[in-house]
Design a protein around this motif. Structure first.
Motif, PDB file in Angstrom:
ATOM      1  N   SER A  19       4.468   5.525  -5.445  1.00 48.15           N
ATOM      2  CA  SER A  19       4.541   5.460  -6.908  1.00 48.15           C
ATOM      3  C   SER A  19       3.557   6.415  -7.566  1.00 48.15           C
ATOM      4  O   SER A  19       3.810   6.899  -8.665  1.00 48.15           O
ATOM      5  CB  SER A  19       4.323   4.032  -7.396  1.00 48.15           C
ATOM      6  N   ARG A  20       2.461   6.710  -6.901  1.00 45.22           N
ATOM      7  CA  ARG A  20       1.499   7.670  -7.455  1.00 45.22           C
ATOM      8  C   ARG A  20       1.936   9.104  -7.231  1.00 45.22           C
ATOM      9  O   ARG A  20       1.822   9.943  -8.119  1.00 45.22           O
ATOM     10  CB  ARG A  20       0.118   7.427  -6.851  1.00 45.22           C
ATOM     11  N   GLY A  35      -2.375   4.636   2.516  1.00 47.27           N
ATOM     12  CA  GLY A  35      -2.341   3.490   1.614  1.00 47.27           C
ATOM     13  C   GLY A  35      -3.539   2.572   1.800  1.00 47.27           C
ATOM     14  O   GLY A  35      -4.107   2.071   0.829  1.00 47.27           O
ATOM     15  N   ARG A  76       5.459   9.596  -9.250  1.00 49.08           N
ATOM     16  CA  ARG A  76       5.397   8.700 -10.415  1.00 49.08           C
ATOM     17  C   ARG A  76       6.570   8.844 -11.374  1.00 49.08           C
ATOM     18  O   ARG A  76       7.016   7.869 -11.938  1.00 49.08           O
ATOM     19  CB  ARG A  76       4.070   8.846 -11.149  1.00 49.08           C
ATOM     20  N   ARG A 123       2.376   1.836  -3.301  1.00 51.67           N
ATOM     21  CA  ARG A 123       1.392   2.418  -4.220  1.00 51.67           C
ATOM     22  C   ARG A 123       1.273   3.932  -4.015  1.00 51.67           C
ATOM     23  O   ARG A 123       1.188   4.695  -4.969  1.00 51.67           O
ATOM     24  CB  ARG A 123       0.041   1.727  -4.016  1.00 51.67           C
ATOM     25  N   VAL A 124       1.280   4.371  -2.762  1.00 52.98           N
ATOM     26  CA  VAL A 124       1.220   5.813  -2.473  1.00 52.98           C
ATOM     27  C   VAL A 124       2.425   6.509  -3.101  1.00 52.98           C
ATOM     28  O   VAL A 124       2.272   7.482  -3.853  1.00 52.98           O
ATOM     29  CB  VAL A 124       1.201   6.092  -0.949  1.00 52.98           C
ATOM     30  N   VAL A 150      -7.050   5.136   1.094  1.00 56.86           N
ATOM     31  CA  VAL A 150      -7.223   5.893  -0.151  1.00 56.86           C
ATOM     32  C   VAL A 150      -6.665   5.159  -1.353  1.00 56.86           C
ATOM     33  O   VAL A 150      -7.294   5.107  -2.410  1.00 56.86           O
ATOM     34  CB  VAL A 150      -6.577   7.302  -0.026  1.00 56.86           C
ATOM     35  N   CYS A 151      -5.472   4.624  -1.231  1.00 50.91           N
ATOM     36  CA  CYS A 151      -4.842   3.972  -2.383  1.00 50.91           C
ATOM     37  C   CYS A 151      -5.154   2.504  -2.410  1.00 50.91           C
ATOM     38  O   CYS A 151      -4.503   1.706  -2.921  1.00 50.91           O
ATOM     39  CB  CYS A 151      -3.337   4.224  -2.362  1.00 50.91           C
ATOM     40  N   ASN A 157       0.819  -1.214   0.000  1.00 50.43           N
ATOM     41  CA  ASN A 157       0.000   0.000   0.000  1.00 50.43           C
ATOM     42  C   ASN A 157       0.853   1.265   0.000  1.00 50.43           C
ATOM     43  O   ASN A 157       0.572   2.220  -0.716  1.00 50.43           O
ATOM     44  CB  ASN A 157      -0.960   0.019   1.191  1.00 50.43           C
TER      45      ASN A 157
END
Length: 186
Positions: A145-146, A182, A149, A142-143, A185-186, A139
């Motif tokens: 990487s967004r 994470g 990015r 993912r945060v 939200v993600c 998670n």
């Protein structure tokens, strides 16, 4: 990436974390290294609400590594069966408790324990002692990487270096906020 972007991310994340913090028993600031370790060990591949249902009873029954060492593996399995992976977890806890009177206090030493990876080691030391270490699970990855990015590295070793640079002195609050963002939200 500019240091201003990093600074803004830290400030915004810490603010968001104050307003959106999830409450779990292992997040209480007075938890011992052992108590945080047990939670982080159980949270691997298991939803937090499932761990919250088992955690207090487990600590009541096994308040120390010594209590785990004295217990049978069947007793441990019975206590953690609702979490899944009970045989693997019980076996690993029994191995740890039979070889250690207390938990190591360095990430690398913790990672030498059975079934303990970088996340569990860093999270345990950060949340129990406030060590300025990054926590990186799926998670959180993912945060990052967004948000980052264009500059988020692909290699795990590079990701660790990247995240290490971002962790502020308020590591505990920062990492809790990251985990909550994470998860929520993600």
């Amino acid at each position: 990436m500019s240091s201003e972007v990093e600074r803004r991310f830290r400030v915004d994340l810490l603010e968001w974390g104050k307003e959106n913090r999830r409450e779990y028993p292992w997040r209480e600031s007075n938890r011992t290294l052992y108590e945080v370790f047990v939670a982080k060990f159980f949270l691997t591949q298991t939803p937090a609400d499932n761990v919250a249902a088992v955690y207090p009873r487990f600590l009541e029954r096994f308040p120390t590594l010594d209590a785990i060492a004295k217990a049978s593996e069947d007793e441990l399995v019975e206590a953690i069966v609702p979490l899944g992976f009970q045989n693997m977890r019980a076996g690993a806890l029994k191995q740890i408790a039979s070889k250690h009177d207390h938990l190591p206090t360095e990430p690398e030493s913790l990672m030498e324990l059975p079934r303990v990876g970088r996340y569990v080691a860093n999270a345990t030391l950060c949340f129990a002692r406030g060590d300025q270490l990054p926590v990186l699970d799926r998670n959180v990855e993912r945060v990052y990487s967004r948000v980052f990015r264009d500059t988020w590295p692909e290699a795990e070793s590079d990701q660790l270096a990247f995240t290490k640079r971002l962790v502020p002195s308020e590591a505990r609050s920062y990492n809790l906020a990251l985990l909550d963002l994470g998860a929520l939200v993600c």
